[in-house]
Design a protein around this motif. Structure first.
Motif, PDB file in Angstrom:
ATOM      1  N   ASP A   1       0.849  -1.184   0.000  1.00 20.45           N
ATOM      2  CA  ASP A   1       0.000   0.000   0.000  1.00 20.45           C
ATOM      3  C   ASP A   1       0.884   1.233   0.000  1.00 20.45           C
ATOM      4  O   ASP A   1       0.976   1.974   0.958  1.00 20.45           O
ATOM      5  CB  ASP A   1      -0.940  -0.037   1.193  1.00 20.45           C
ATOM      6  N   ALA A   2       1.539   1.397  -1.126  1.00 23.60           N
ATOM      7  CA  ALA A   2       2.623   2.370  -1.205  1.00 23.60           C
ATOM      8  C   ALA A   2       2.133   3.810  -1.222  1.00 23.60           C
ATOM      9  O   ALA A   2       2.881   4.734  -0.966  1.00 23.60           O
ATOM     10  CB  ALA A   2       3.454   2.095  -2.445  1.00 23.60           C
ATOM     11  N   LEU A   3       0.900   3.981  -1.524  1.00 19.66           N
ATOM     12  CA  LEU A   3       0.433   5.357  -1.618  1.00 19.66           C
ATOM     13  C   LEU A   3       0.139   5.917  -0.244  1.00 19.66           C
ATOM     14  O   LEU A   3      -0.305   5.225   0.647  1.00 19.66           O
ATOM     15  CB  LEU A   3      -0.834   5.418  -2.470  1.00 19.66           C
ATOM     16  N   LYS A   4       0.394   7.206  -0.105  1.00 16.84           N
ATOM     17  CA  LYS A   4       0.229   7.855   1.196  1.00 16.84           C
ATOM     18  C   LYS A   4      -1.169   7.655   1.779  1.00 16.84           C
ATOM     19  O   LYS A   4      -1.333   7.301   2.944  1.00 16.84           O
ATOM     20  CB  LYS A   4       0.493   9.352   1.063  1.00 16.84           C
ATOM     21  N   ASP A   5      -2.162   7.848   0.958  1.00 16.42           N
ATOM     22  CA  ASP A   5      -3.545   7.722   1.408  1.00 16.42           C
ATOM     23  C   ASP A   5      -3.817   6.363   2.016  1.00 16.42           C
ATOM     24  O   ASP A   5      -4.514   6.229   2.995  1.00 16.42           O
ATOM     25  CB  ASP A   5      -4.509   7.854   0.219  1.00 16.42           C
ATOM     26  N   GLU A   6      -3.260   5.356   1.353  1.00 14.23           N
ATOM     27  CA  GLU A   6      -3.549   4.001   1.784  1.00 14.23           C
ATOM     28  C   GLU A   6      -2.866   3.686   3.091  1.00 14.23           C
ATOM     29  O   GLU A   6      -3.405   2.979   3.922  1.00 14.23           O
ATOM     30  CB  GLU A   6      -3.119   3.021   0.702  1.00 14.23           C
TER      31      GLU A   6
ATOM     32  N   THR B   1      -6.561  -0.749   0.816  1.00 17.07           N
ATOM     33  CA  THR B   1      -6.085  -0.609  -0.550  1.00 17.07           C
ATOM     34  C   THR B   1      -7.144   0.137  -1.358  1.00 17.07           C
ATOM     35  O   THR B   1      -8.295  -0.278  -1.381  1.00 17.07           O
ATOM     36  CB  THR B   1      -5.844  -1.987  -1.188  1.00 17.07           C
ATOM     37  N   ILE B   2      -6.742   1.243  -1.963  1.00 18.82           N
ATOM     38  CA  ILE B   2      -7.698   2.031  -2.741  1.00 18.82           C
ATOM     39  C   ILE B   2      -7.685   1.565  -4.186  1.00 18.82           C
ATOM     40  O   ILE B   2      -8.700   1.286  -4.790  1.00 18.82           O
ATOM     41  CB  ILE B   2      -7.339   3.528  -2.678  1.00 18.82           C
TER      42      ILE B   2
END
Lengths: 293, 601
Positions: free
Chosen positions: B63-68, B74-75
């Motif tokens: 979940d590399a994205l900041k939001d996630e 997981t988005i």
């Protein structure tokens, strides 16, 4: 069909889809290995022709051999070559090498901003005149609405979430949470006025695949990737103040493929020589949301 | 298949399942336990967790994205490159939250095998079932189930088997037969890459072994040849004179010399060459390849058509068909609204005609009498296009038996084609019936106009390929009639497109023709002889124009080789006709048809 033939077929399909759907289509050519493979795939897709302009964003800090190589191929393959630049930032010395900006801010100014305004047509575009071999101010100021980019999903986290056809709004913003569905080789090719799309034909390729393909097809690439005799070579190309060569004695494509398969780079990230990635843990994602490639 | 090919083979495997059931954790663990992470990545994520005072989770690797990271879900679908001794993989991590179902679809559609992850503690949840349904609808045949978080139920065999029983029963109802169920724990590493004595009662494969056991699906070369025509290229630079039909072969094989047919136009030709760049000359090509072919004859096949072999089973050609449609649009799909459809390389407008049944994909309960298709509904419905599309039924050929629907610039629906429905152009006929009922018109009757003008009204359409002299003939005809005091008027489609049609793009040819047909209705109603010329019209275009122009009649004069499938033009002329001679003959015909009443011309 082996894995490279499948990747090639998929990329060709995407390129043809982009060419069919977008009137003002361009391809970004960073001179690096990925976008040079993309350029080669374009010649595959269109049977030797390159039916759209190639855009290069020249930060003025590129390694000089890159520019020479670009112009050499542009003439040889009769490419419709367009160059954009943030001349204001360079003139007022608002850059990292001038000591006035951080690395990330400099990327934003010299790459993201220059790209945004070159694509929109607000900033001057220089186009190669094939009769004289010189660059001239381009009279075409129409915004480019489709932009083909050589991003790969294995480069880093945020790129692994990209779509093959990825929409950008008026401000070049990327809404990661709300991306279009893609299925059955059908992509988002319908766009509201004012928006544009990034097309990513290389999304499923790995760094190794790129080199294997360069090897198989004998694609001419810049020799900066090869050891010049001092035991170092570039693994990833960028601006010279922010890109350091890696320790490697690979002198040709075959040796690079071997090195990636089994050698010392098999488990080290490709962008390890790119300093801007290290400034902030979400650095590249932040840049990508702002339009960085 | 030899080992070397298998090693280079890259298989896409999707991880699906309900939110929080641990898909990302299973993948993260798999990558970590097989040393598939780039050097330093594990340490980097551990360090980051320490810095932010959060317990380390394997899911963070993905979940590399900041939001996630901040929301812990997981988005978007993410792809992980991964390699075993057997072959290369892309593991696709699909989000389990209902909100992100379209992302899950994107992930699953790219896969050739799937793992559905179920939380042993929570058991089967809504999206476990929905994802099971979606995965089957998307065409995945190889599915295995990972019962994750076994550590939370103390590796209880009975509870594992209960989940296995219930989910097997559900999947059987939708025709899915899982290859196996694996008791696992992503956080403990149980049965991910290595066996665990805590589940010594389990004799099946680990997750890693299961992934390696998926079978590589070869390209469907044995099915009938299908090439959705993406484009037709004629690049003129450097004296390139090739006219290349380009596209990706979805099924079957083609050879130089094969007789081919383009559908829906029914135009036929023969393969002259298979074109490529930087390869040796080749005599054949097969499914999966993005190719180009040249033909022995100059025919006008259009992009969007389906190229097939004349000696193989033909696809369906119809305006009307039944589909099983999954809707992702934020606005519901409704009747009497024009949507856009993409089927293979073809693009068309399309309307929802009838909703037969709506299914709740998580409960498999059906709702009838629904008037619209809502977000996340799976609906069996009837759709209709203004012109026929060429396609296959999904049960016979998947790749050409699927479509997507565009609403407000977005892919909003995805459907598989179930059945062809008898095609009687009912939508257009309904429209014309309604139009004629509403039509108030002028107080002057047609026969009054004929009496005063001394001629009848007619729509004269001159057809033929580019450069055969249609326009010269059309202008000569207009001039002749006009100076003989006829109310004759020539207008070309381009003029309509840049004016009346300025609100629609150049691509919407069907809509341009529809408007031209409506215009013809008005002009012929005013008593005029309306003349126009059109390139590359096919049978369907003529049928549509003929219908739209009613109650008046159309006269079709074709210049050059008659390329219609069944339509019989009123007159067929040779290429580059002598205008004087042929205008006279057209006038003779108009006289026969009682358009021209006197013998002055």
């Amino acid at each position: 069909m082996d894995h490279l033939q499948k990747l090639e077929a998929q990329s060709v399909h995407i390129l043809r889809e982009a060419y069919r759907e977008f009137k003002n289509l361009v391809m970004l050519w960073s001179i690096g290995k990925d976008s040079t493979v993309l350029l080669w795939l374009t010649r595959k897709a269109f049977f030797g022709h390159v039916p759209f302009p190639l855009v290069h964003i020249d930060t003025n800090f590129k390694i000089p051999e890159m520019i020479a190589y670009r112009d050499r191929l542009a003439i040889k393959w009769k490419l419709n070559m367009v160059v954009g630049q943030n001349t204001a930032a360079l003139k007022t010395k608002q850059t990292f090498p001038d000591g006035t900006l951080s690395r990330i801010e400099c990327c934003k100014a010299l790459k993201s901003e220059a790209l945004k305004h070159t694509l929109s047509g607000e900033w001057p575009r220089q186009r190669m005149n094939h009769t004289t071999g010189e660059y001239e101010l381009d009279t075409d100021k129409e915004p480019y609405t489709g932009v083909i980019v050589g991003a790969r999903a294995d480069e880093e986290g945020s790129r692994s979430k990209e779509r093959y056809f990825s929409p950008r709004d008026k401000d070049n913003d990327w809404d990661v949470g709300d991306q279009p569905p893609e299925l059955w080789s059908q992509y988002k090719t319908d766009f509201a006025p004012g928006t544009h799309v990034r097309v990513h034909p290389l999304l499923d390729w790995t760094e190794l695949n790129i080199w294997e393909y360069i090897d198989r097809e004998e694609i001419p690439i810049t020799n900066l990737y090869f050891d010049q005799g001092d035991g170092t070579r570039y693994r990833s190309l960028g601006c010279f103040p922010c890109t350091t060569p890696v320790q490697s004695t690979a002198r040709n494509v075959g040796e690079i493929v071997q090195e990636l398969r089994t050698g010392r780079f098999a488990n080290i990230a490709e962008r390890s020589g790119r300093e801007q990635d290290k400034e902030d843990e979400g650095g590249l994602e932040t840049l990508r949301r702002d339009g960085y490639m | 298949m030899t080992t070397t090919i298998a090693q280079n083979y890259r298989m896409n495997v999707v991880m699906a399942g309900h939110v929080d059931h641990g898909k990302s954790t299973v993948i993260g663990r798999l990558l970590a336990d097989t040393n598939s992470l780039p050097e330093g990545k594990l340490e980097q994520v551990r360090l980051m967790c320490e810095r932010n005072a959060r317990p380390f989770e394997y899911a963070f690797l993905l979940d590399a994205l900041k939001d996630e990271r901040s929301q812990g879900i997981t988005i978007d679908t993410a792809r992980c490159f991964f390699k075993t001794d057997r072959r290369h993989y892309i593991l696709i991590d699909a989000p389990g939250h209902i909100e992100f179902l379209k992302n899950m679809i994107t992930g699953a559609a790219r896969a050739e095998a799937g793992l559905i992850v179920i939380d042993a503690h929570e058991g089967i949840q809504e999206n476990s079932k929905r994802h099971g349904y979606m995965v089957s609808m998307l065409g995945l045949r190889q599915i295995a189930v990972v019962v994750n978080k076994m550590d939370l139920i103390d590796y209880d065999q009975e509870r594992f088997e209960a989940i296995q029983r219930n989910f097997t029963e559900f999947l059987a109802k939708i025709g899915v037969h899982p290859l196996g169920f694996i008791p696992a724990s992503g956080s403990q590493g149980t049965n991910i890459a290595a066996r665990d004595e805590r589940t010594d009662w389990y004799k099946g494969p680990t997750v890693l072994e299961q992934i390696d056991a998926f079978v590589e699906e070869g390209a469907p070369t044995e099915l009938p040849f299908r090439l959705p025509v993406q484009d037709i290229y004629k690049f003129t630079e450097e004296d390139d004179s090739r006219r290349i039909v380009a596209g990706t072969i979805t099924t079957g094989q083609i050879h130089v010399g094969d007789d081919v047919v383009f559908l829906p136009s029914h135009k036929g030709s023969q393969v002259k060459s298979i074109e490529s760049f930087n390869t040796n000359t080749r005599a054949d090509a097969q499914a999966g390849e993005a190719v180009g072919v040249t033909l022995t004859t100059q025919i006008y096949a259009r992009r969007g058509e389906l190229m097939v072999r004349a000696d193989e089973p033909a696809p369906q050609v119809s305006r009307r068909f039944k589909v099983n449609l999954f809707w992702m649009g934020t606005a519901p799909m409704v009747k009497n609204k024009a949507y856009k459809v993409k089927l293979g390389a073809s693009r068309s407008t399309i309307q929802l005609v009838d909703i037969l049944n709506v299914l709740d994909a998580s409960e498999l309960s059906s709702v009838s009498n629904k008037q619209q298709v809502d977000r996340h509904d799976v609906a069996e419905c009837v759709l209709e296009c203004p012109k026929p599309l060429a396609f296959d039924l999904n049960e016979s050929i998947e790749a050409t038996g699927r479509l997507v629907i565009i609403d407000n610039y977005e892919i909003a629906g995805a459907g598989i084609l179930l059945e062809t429905i008898e095609d009687d152009q009912s939508m257009l006929k309904d429209h014309i019936r309604d139009r004629e009922m509403e039509w108030k018109g002028s107080s002057i009757r047609a026969d009054e106009r004929t009496a005063v003008y001394n001629h009848g009204a007619k729509f004269v359409l001159i057809t033929g390929d580019d450069g055969v002299g249609k326009e010269i003939l059309a202008h000569a005809l207009e001039r002749k009639l006009f100076y003989a005091n006829f109310k004759a008027y020539y207008l070309e489609l381009g003029d309509v497109m840049s004016g009346l049609d300025a609100d629609i793009g150049d691509e919407s040819r069907d809509e341009h023709l529809r408007r031209l047909g409506e215009l013809a209705r008005i002009l012929t109603d005013s008593g005029q002889i309306f003349i126009t010329s059109l390139s590359h019209v096919d049978d369907y275009d003529l049928e549509m124009l003929e219908l739209l122009n009613k109650p008046n009649e159309i006269v079709v004069v074709h210049v050059g080789d008659n390329s219609f499938n069944t339509y019989a033009p009123s007159m067929v002329l040779p290429e580059s006709p002598d205008p004087d001679e042929w205008v006279k003959k057209i006038c003779d015909m108009l006289r026969e048809k009682k358009v021209i009443l006197q013998y002055s011309i």
